[in-house]
Design an enzyme around this catalytic site. Structure first.
Site, mmCIF file in Angstrom:
data_model
loop_
_atom_site.group_PDB
_atom_site.id
_atom_site.type_symbol
_atom_site.label_atom_id
_atom_site.label_comp_id
_atom_site.label_asym_id
_atom_site.label_seq_id
_atom_site.Cartn_x
_atom_site.Cartn_y
_atom_site.Cartn_z
ATOM 1 N N PHE A 141 1.190 -0.998 -0.250
ATOM 2 C CA PHE A 141 0.019 -0.246 0.201
ATOM 3 C C PHE A 141 0.958 1.159 0.132
ATOM 4 O O PHE A 141 2.110 1.035 0.776
ATOM 5 C CB PHE A 141 -0.719 -0.124 1.120
ATOM 6 C CG PHE A 141 -2.016 1.132 0.975
ATOM 7 C CD1 PHE A 141 -3.002 0.944 0.380
ATOM 8 C CD2 PHE A 141 -1.671 2.547 1.885
ATOM 9 C CE1 PHE A 141 -4.092 2.212 0.142
ATOM 10 C CE2 PHE A 141 -2.480 3.170 1.664
ATOM 11 C CZ PHE A 141 -3.423 3.032 0.792
ATOM 12 N N ASP A 191 8.962 2.419 1.981
ATOM 13 C CA ASP A 191 7.747 2.732 2.326
ATOM 14 C C ASP A 191 8.241 2.402 3.316
ATOM 15 O O ASP A 191 7.807 1.460 4.020
ATOM 16 C CB ASP A 191 6.628 2.723 0.827
ATOM 17 C CG ASP A 191 5.475 3.516 1.398
ATOM 18 O OD1 ASP A 191 5.744 3.947 2.673
ATOM 19 O OD2 ASP A 191 4.571 3.372 0.970
ATOM 20 N N LYS A 232 2.959 10.129 8.321
ATOM 21 C CA LYS A 232 2.147 9.536 9.481
ATOM 22 C C LYS A 232 2.594 9.830 10.848
ATOM 23 O O LYS A 232 2.603 11.027 11.423
ATOM 24 C CB LYS A 232 1.615 7.526 8.993
ATOM 25 C CG LYS A 232 1.206 7.391 8.359
ATOM 26 C CD LYS A 232 0.465 5.593 8.816
ATOM 27 C CE LYS A 232 -0.755 6.189 7.726
ATOM 28 N NZ LYS A 232 -0.257 4.694 6.412
HETATM 29 C C1 PLP Z 1 -0.649 5.325 5.070
HETATM 30 C C2 PLP Z 1 -0.084 4.853 4.080
HETATM 31 C C3 PLP Z 1 0.752 5.746 2.804
HETATM 32 C C4 PLP Z 1 -0.747 6.373 2.492
HETATM 33 O O1 PLP Z 1 -0.372 7.692 3.618
HETATM 34 P P1 PLP Z 1 -1.089 9.376 3.484
HETATM 35 O O2 PLP Z 1 -1.067 10.265 4.654
HETATM 36 O O3 PLP Z 1 -2.796 8.765 3.660
HETATM 37 O O4 PLP Z 1 -1.259 9.566 1.868
HETATM 38 C C5 PLP Z 1 1.296 5.242 2.078
HETATM 39 N N1 PLP Z 1 3.020 4.277 2.158
HETATM 40 C C6 PLP Z 1 2.354 3.291 3.696
HETATM 41 C C7 PLP Z 1 2.455 2.068 3.770
HETATM 42 C C8 PLP Z 1 0.912 3.749 4.165
HETATM 43 O O5 PLP Z 1 0.610 2.854 5.901
#
Ligand code: PLP
Length: 400
Positions: A139, A224, A253
Site C-alpha cells: 500500500f 516506503d 503518518k
Molecule cells: C498510510 C500509508 C500511505 C499513505 O499515506 P497518506 O498520508 O494517507 O497519503 C503510504 N504508504 C504506507 C505504507 C502507508 O501505511
C-alpha cells in the site's frame, strides 16, 4: 460567528450526512478530546485507543512536548514558502539524516505525496528508464502514481487507465522480481513490513535479495516507511531491523507526532536529480510541521520510547501467542514493536464492533487481520487491559 463544536454525536452524524462527502465508513461517534492513549466522545464516553490516529499518533494523543512546540511555533511563524531558508526545516532534516543513512530530505504533507516524490526522483535519476516494480499486498497511497504502485486491484477499480510503467511481483518472490527487471527498469519499491496489507513481515533474505538485485541492475531501492518509520518498530526505521539500506525512503503518518507532514530522504549522490523546477510542495516542511517533527524526535529520545516500543511488542507477542494457543480462531501473530497483527480464521469486522462496544478502538485490515498500531508510550497496564478485552471478544465470537 458560527457556533463550533459542542454538538452531540447524533447532531454531528447529521451534519456529515448533509455536508461531508461519504467516502469513509465512519463510526457514529463524535470524538472531541484525546490524551495519551485515551479519547473521549461528546457524550463523555472514554475509549482506550490502540489504533490512535490510524498510525499517526505514535506518541499518543496530544503529546505534551509536541503540543508546546507547536503552540510556540504557531505564534511565531506559521508558514513561509520554500523560496526562503527556515532554520527549523534544516534542523529537522539534520535530525532525520543522522538517524537514518546520512541523506538529504524533501518535505511534503502526506504519505502518498512522499511516494510521488520518490517515483519522480527515481524516474529523473533513471534518465529515461521509468519502470518501477512493486509488490502484491503493498500500500503506497491514493494519488494516481502511488495508487498505481499499490498492487491491489480493489483500489484500482473504476479509476483506469492508471500510470504506465509499474509491474507487480508477489510479495517475497525474488525470482519474480528478477524476471520483471528489464532495460527500462529504474526502481524497486517496497514496504519493509507491509502495514495495510496485514502486518506482513518480509520473508528471510527478501530485503537483502532486493538490495542485491537493485545493485546488480543499477536500480534504486525505495523503502516506503510511512507506517514502519519514526520509531514504530522499536528502531528509528523498519529497515534497521534487516541491515539493508535503501536509496530512497519515504515517511509520513507518525513523522510529526500527529501533525500532518511527510518526507522523502535519499542519498547525497541521488538527491541532485531533484533539481529546481522538477518538484515542489507548497506546504512541505512548513515551520509547524518542522517543529512538531523535531519535538517528536526529542520526545522519543528523552523518554526512551524506542525501548518502550520494543517492550510493548513483547507484551503483545506474549499475550497473543497465549491467545493463539487457547483459541483456534487465531491463526497467526505478527508483532514488531508497536506494529501488531493478529490473523483470524474468520472475518474480523465483528471483533472491531465488539471492541467498540467495550470502548476499545482497534482496526481490521484485509478482512481477517486485526491490526493494532498503539502509541509507543502506551502504559503497560493499558496494553494488558486492551489485550484482555480483545481476547474476551475473540473468544466469544460465534462458531460456524
Ligand atoms: C498510510 C500509508 C500511505 C499513505 O499515506 P497518506 O498520508 O494517507 O497519503 C503510504 N504508504 C504506507 C505504507 C502507508 O501505511
Amino acid at each position: 460567528m458560527p457556533q463550533i463544536a459542542g454538538l452531540t454525536s447524533a447532531e454531528t452524524v447529521e451534519l456529515f450526512r448533509r455536508y461531508v462527502i461519504g467516502n469513509y465508513n465512519r463510526y457514529p461517534v463524535n470524538l472531541v478530546r484525546g490524551e495519551g492513549s485515551h479519547v473521549w466522545d461528546s457524550e463523555g464516553n472514554r475509549y482506550l485507543d490502540l489504533f490512535p490516529g490510524w498510525g499517526c499518533n505514535l506518541l499518543g494523543h496530544c503529546p505534551p512536548h509536541v503540543v508546546r512546540a507547536v503552540q510556540e511555533q504557531v505564534a511565531t511563524l506559521i508558514h513561509v514558502p520554500n523560496t526562503w531558508h527556515m532554520d527549523v526545516q534544516g534542523e529537522w532534516a539534520k535530525l532525520l539524516s543522522e538517524r537514518s543513512f546520512g541523506g538529504q530530505a524533501f518535505f511534503c504533507n502526506s504519505g502518498t505525496e512522499a511516494n510521488e516524490a520518490a517515483i519522480k526522483l527515481a524516474r529523473l535519476h533513471g534518465k529515461g528508464k521509468y519502470k518501477i516494480i512493486t509488490f502484491t499486498g503493498g500500500f503506497h497511497g491514493r494519488t494516481l502514481g502511488s495508487l498505481t504502485a499499490t498492487a491491489q486491484p480493489k483500489y484500482h477499480e473504476g479509476l483506469g487507465p492508471l500510470m504506465a510503467g509499474f509491474s507487480y511481483a508477489p510479495h517475497g518472490d525474488l525470482a519474480a522480481v528478477a524476471k520483471l527487471i528489464d532495460e527500462e527498469t529504474c526502481a524497486i519499491m517496497v514496504e519493509p513490513i507491509q502495514g495495510e496489507g496485514g502486518i506482513r513481515l518480509p520473508p528471510p533474505g527478501f530485503l537483502q535479495g532486493l538490495r542485491k538485485l537493485a545493485d546488480d541492475h543499477k536500480l534504486l531501492l525505495i523503502f516506503d516507511e510511512v507506517q514502519t518509520g519514526c520509531g514504530r518498530t522499536g528502531e528509528w526505521f523498519g529497515y534497521q531491523h534487516y541491515g539493508v539500506t535503501p536509496d530512497i525512503m519515504t515517511l509520513a503518518k507518525a513523522l510529526c507526532g500527529g501533525i500532518a507532514g511527510g518526507a522523502m530522504l535519499t542519498t547525497p549522490q541521488i538527491a541532485p536529480s531533484l533539481r529546481p523546477g522538477t518538484h515542489a510542495a507548497t506546504f512541505g516542511g512548513n515551520p509547524i510541521a518542522a517543529r512538531a517533527g523535531i519535538a517528536s524526535i526529542e520526545m522519543i529520545e528523552q523518554e526512551g520510547l524506542l525501548d518502550s516500543a520494543k517492550q510493548l511488542g513483547q507484551i503483545f507477542e506474549r499475550r497473543f501467542r497465549k491467545l493463539q494457543k487457547e483459541c483456534d480462531l487465531v491463526t497467526d501473530v505478527r508483532v514488531v514493536g508497536t506494529m501488531v497483527g493478529l490473523e483470524l480464521a474468520v472475518d474480523g469486522t465483528p471483533v472491531v464492533k465488539g471492541c467498540l462496544d467495550r470502548k476499545l478502538l482497534i482496526n481490521c485490515t484485509h478482512s481477517t487481520v486485526i491490526r493494532l498500531l498503539p502509541a509507543m508510550n502506551l502504559p503497560e497496564d493499558q496494553a494488558e487491559e486492551g489485550c484482555d478485552i480483545l481476547a474476551e471478544v475473540i473468544k466469544s465470537l460465534p462458531r460456524q
